[in-house]
Design a protein around this motif. Structure first.
Motif, PDB file in Angstrom:
ATOM      1  N   THR A 159      12.767   1.891  -0.117  1.00 11.36           N
ATOM      2  CA  THR A 159      12.782   0.474   0.250  1.00 11.36           C
ATOM      3  C   THR A 159      13.202   0.340   1.703  1.00 11.36           C
ATOM      4  O   THR A 159      14.081   1.049   2.171  1.00 11.36           O
ATOM      5  CB  THR A 159      13.762  -0.313  -0.641  1.00 11.36           C
ATOM      6  N   ASP A 216      12.110  -5.973 -10.548  1.00 12.07           N
ATOM      7  CA  ASP A 216      11.177  -6.139  -9.426  1.00 12.07           C
ATOM      8  C   ASP A 216      11.167  -7.545  -8.830  1.00 12.07           C
ATOM      9  O   ASP A 216      10.251  -7.916  -8.121  1.00 12.07           O
ATOM     10  CB  ASP A 216       9.755  -5.729  -9.826  1.00 12.07           C
ATOM     11  N   LEU A 272      13.441 -10.312  -6.441  1.00  5.86           N
ATOM     12  CA  LEU A 272      14.575 -10.450  -5.527  1.00  5.86           C
ATOM     13  C   LEU A 272      15.170 -11.837  -5.701  1.00  5.86           C
ATOM     14  O   LEU A 272      14.468 -12.837  -5.604  1.00  5.86           O
ATOM     15  CB  LEU A 272      14.108 -10.254  -4.080  1.00  5.86           C
ATOM     16  N   ASP A 303      20.321  -1.531  -5.205  1.00  5.17           N
ATOM     17  CA  ASP A 303      19.484  -2.702  -5.455  1.00  5.17           C
ATOM     18  C   ASP A 303      19.951  -3.933  -4.677  1.00  5.17           C
ATOM     19  O   ASP A 303      19.550  -5.047  -4.970  1.00  5.17           O
ATOM     20  CB  ASP A 303      19.411  -3.012  -6.955  1.00  5.17           C
ATOM     21  N   VAL A 319      17.919  -6.880  -6.489  1.00 11.97           N
ATOM     22  CA  VAL A 319      16.632  -6.614  -7.131  1.00 11.97           C
ATOM     23  C   VAL A 319      16.883  -6.426  -8.630  1.00 11.97           C
ATOM     24  O   VAL A 319      17.679  -5.595  -9.027  1.00 11.97           O
ATOM     25  CB  VAL A 319      15.978  -5.333  -6.566  1.00 11.97           C
ATOM     26  N   GLN A 340       6.815  -6.550  -0.181  1.00 13.70           N
ATOM     27  CA  GLN A 340       7.307  -7.038  -1.464  1.00 13.70           C
ATOM     28  C   GLN A 340       7.718  -8.504  -1.405  1.00 13.70           C
ATOM     29  O   GLN A 340       7.399  -9.273  -2.294  1.00 13.70           O
ATOM     30  CB  GLN A 340       8.500  -6.202  -1.928  1.00 13.70           C
TER      31      GLN A 340
END
Length: 135
Positions: free
Chosen positions: A53, A126, A128, A107, A123, A83
């Motif tokens: 990421t 999947d 945010l 995350d 996160v 994303q």
């Protein structure tokens, strides 16, 4: 990564360049830019990578208000995919410049504005979501 790049003739829209190490050589892997790049966004001002990421700050996004944003990209193999755009006005006034600083860990995504104000996103499945603001 590098900010202040010209993006399709758009002055200081910015870009980030991803490289991977193969043996003793560095190889260009991706050229990242905001999906809706605008002049003066300064995409690439701050960058943080954690695993697969990357968070890329664009502190002058949102036209006149310069509220700022962080763009999240995820990697699968050698392909980086956009994303989400993480935004939000911290002071509820102009020039927060969210994305001046970016940090990732696990995350969690952290982004700070020009006065040290910050937002934390997490996160989950999947998605945010903004967890909280630090003012």
């Amino acid at each position: 990564a590098s900010g202040y790049s010209t993006d399709n003739g758009c002055s200081t829209a910015g870009a980030a360049y991803m490289f991977s190490r193969t043996g003793s050589s560095w190889v260009a892997q991706a050229y990242l830019k905001a999906p809706a790049a605008r002049r003066y966004d300064r995409f690439g001002w701050a960058v943080s990578v954690h695993g697969d990421t990357i968070g890329v700050g664009a502190p002058q996004t949102q036209d006149i208000t310069r509220g700022g944003a962080v763009h999240a990209f995820v990697r699968s193999g050698s392909i980086w995919t956009w994303q989400a755009e993480l935004t939000g006005v911290i002071h509820h006034d102009d020039r927060d410049e969210l994305g001046t600083a970016v940090a990732l860990h696990g995350d969690c995504h952290l982004s700070a504005g020009r006065d040290g104000n910050a937002r934390v996103w997490r996160v989950e499945a999947d998605e945010l979501t903004c967890e909280f603001e630090v003012k």
